[in-house]
Design a protein around this motif. Structure first.
Motif, PDB file in Angstrom:
ATOM      1  N   ALA A  80      -5.395  -6.506 -40.650  1.00 34.03           N
ATOM      2  CA  ALA A  80      -5.537  -7.965 -40.482  1.00 34.03           C
ATOM      3  C   ALA A  80      -4.772  -8.714 -41.566  1.00 34.03           C
ATOM      4  CB  ALA A  80      -7.010  -8.363 -40.500  1.00 34.03           C
ATOM      5  N   LEU A  81      -4.877  -8.273 -42.806  1.00 34.27           N
ATOM      6  CA  LEU A  81      -4.232  -8.964 -43.920  1.00 34.27           C
ATOM      7  C   LEU A  81      -2.720  -8.753 -43.954  1.00 34.27           C
ATOM      8  CD1 LEU A  81      -6.927  -8.251 -46.634  1.00 34.27           C
ATOM      9  CD2 LEU A  81      -6.379 -10.480 -45.619  1.00 34.27           C
ATOM     10  N   THR A  82      -2.252  -7.637 -43.425  1.00 37.76           N
ATOM     11  CA  THR A  82      -0.812  -7.367 -43.374  1.00 37.76           C
ATOM     12  C   THR A  82      -0.142  -8.165 -42.272  1.00 37.76           C
ATOM     13  OG1 THR A  82      -1.149  -5.153 -44.253  1.00 37.76           O
ATOM     14  CG2 THR A  82       0.909  -5.534 -43.105  1.00 37.76           C
ATOM     15  N   SER A  83      -0.862  -8.423 -41.211  1.00 38.04           N
ATOM     16  CA  SER A  83      -0.258  -9.088 -40.051  1.00 38.04           C
ATOM     17  C   SER A  83      -0.423 -10.611 -40.074  1.00 38.04           C
ATOM     18  CB  SER A  83      -0.859  -8.523 -38.764  1.00 38.04           C
ATOM     19  OG  SER A  83      -2.246  -8.788 -38.725  1.00 38.04           O
ATOM     20  N   SER A 139       4.589 -15.129 -47.104  1.00 36.93           N
ATOM     21  CA  SER A 139       5.507 -15.413 -46.006  1.00 36.93           C
ATOM     22  C   SER A 139       6.249 -14.186 -45.505  1.00 36.93           C
ATOM     23  CB  SER A 139       6.538 -16.469 -46.453  1.00 36.93           C
ATOM     24  OG  SER A 139       7.258 -15.987 -47.566  1.00 36.93           O
ATOM     25  N   GLY A 140       6.147 -13.069 -46.211  1.00 32.08           N
ATOM     26  CA  GLY A 140       6.899 -11.871 -45.848  1.00 32.08           C
ATOM     27  C   GLY A 140       6.266 -11.055 -44.749  1.00 32.08           C
ATOM     28  N   ALA A 141       6.952  -9.988 -44.390  1.00 27.76           N
ATOM     29  CA  ALA A 141       6.498  -9.112 -43.312  1.00 27.76           C
ATOM     30  C   ALA A 141       5.161  -8.439 -43.643  1.00 27.76           C
ATOM     31  CB  ALA A 141       7.550  -8.058 -43.016  1.00 27.76           C
ATOM     32  N   GLY A 142       4.853  -8.279 -44.923  1.00 33.90           N
ATOM     33  CA  GLY A 142       3.610  -7.633 -45.325  1.00 33.90           C
ATOM     34  C   GLY A 142       2.427  -8.566 -45.384  1.00 33.90           C
ATOM     35  N   GLY A 148       0.693  -7.624 -48.448  1.00 35.61           N
ATOM     36  CA  GLY A 148       1.974  -7.296 -49.074  1.00 35.61           C
ATOM     37  C   GLY A 148       2.214  -8.121 -50.329  1.00 35.61           C
ATOM     38  N   ARG A 149       1.905  -9.407 -50.248  1.00 31.44           N
ATOM     39  CA  ARG A 149       2.099 -10.287 -51.410  1.00 31.44           C
ATOM     40  C   ARG A 149       1.146  -9.919 -52.535  1.00 31.44           C
ATOM     41  NH1 ARG A 149       4.823 -12.091 -54.966  1.00 31.44           N
ATOM     42  NH2 ARG A 149       4.725 -14.261 -55.602  1.00 31.44           N
ATOM     43  N   GLY A 153       0.259 -19.403 -37.775  1.00 30.76           N
ATOM     44  CA  GLY A 153       0.666 -18.581 -36.644  1.00 30.76           C
ATOM     45  C   GLY A 153       2.074 -18.025 -36.823  1.00 30.76           C
ATOM     46  N   ASN A 154       2.477 -17.207 -35.891  1.00 31.96           N
ATOM     47  CA  ASN A 154       3.796 -16.575 -35.946  1.00 31.96           C
ATOM     48  C   ASN A 154       4.941 -17.567 -35.845  1.00 31.96           C
ATOM     49  OD1 ASN A 154       2.651 -14.074 -36.216  1.00 31.96           O
ATOM     50  ND2 ASN A 154       2.688 -13.644 -34.025  1.00 31.96           N
ATOM     51  N   ALA A 155       4.697 -18.725 -35.246  1.00 33.84           N
ATOM     52  CA  ALA A 155       5.759 -19.715 -35.064  1.00 33.84           C
ATOM     53  C   ALA A 155       6.033 -20.538 -36.323  1.00 33.84           C
ATOM     54  CB  ALA A 155       5.407 -20.657 -33.904  1.00 33.84           C
TER      55      ALA A 155
END
Length: 158
Positions: A65-68, A89-92, A96-97, A129-131
């Motif tokens: 959940a936290l990675t996505s 803001s990154g892929a992780g 990740g941050r 969101g992804n957008a």
């Protein structure tokens, strides 16, 4: 051994990252055997509060959940009570941050580089969101810095 999947916890010792672990040549003590398999339920983004030292031992469903998910987070220093508002803001995503802070002690931030590393408390202020674009995230990050006055009384320098 299929009946023990997800219920048996073993102390792997220093070789926990090895590709192969042999229980027949080196003793591996059993730490825990639970009656049923289950992870604690994810508390949700708005109520999640962790220490950086806890992020590597999160349940796998929490890590997913936290990675996505991306958004705005808050670091709080337990010693000084100063706050830092940041953006994942990154892929992780958030995880990740936060792993960058855990690994380096500062995550590349100017104000945090000049301090002794700390076991910062992390929480999520807002998800996107992804957008959402980087510009959207920068705007939200700036808004939270203004609301919490983390430039004036915290660890943000921009």
């Amino acid at each position: 051994m299929a009946e023990y999947a997800g219920r048996l916890w073993i102390e792997w010792g220093d070789g926990f990252r090895a590709w192969i672990q042999r229980g027949d040549t080196v003793s591996k003590p059993i730490v825990e055997l639970t009656r049923t398999f289950g992870e604690p339920e994810f508390p949700g983004f708005s109520t999640l509060i962790l220490k950086l030292s806890e992020i590597e031992t999160l349940p796998s469903s929490w890590s997913v959940a936290l990675t996505s998910t991306r958004g705005i987070y808050l670091l709080t220093c337990p010693r000084t009570r100063e706050q830092y508002v940041g953006m994942a803001s990154g892929a992780g995503g958030f995880l990740g941050r936060w792993r960058e802070y855990f690994a380096t002690g500062h995550g590349g931030n100017v104000a945090l580089k000049s301090r002794d590393p700390s076991d910062y408390q992390v929480s999520i202020l807002e998800t996107v969101g992804n957008a959402a674009t980087i510009a959207d995230l920068l705007f939200l990050e700036g808004t939270w810095k203004d609301k919490l006055m983390s430039r004036e009384f915290g660890l943000n320098r921009n």
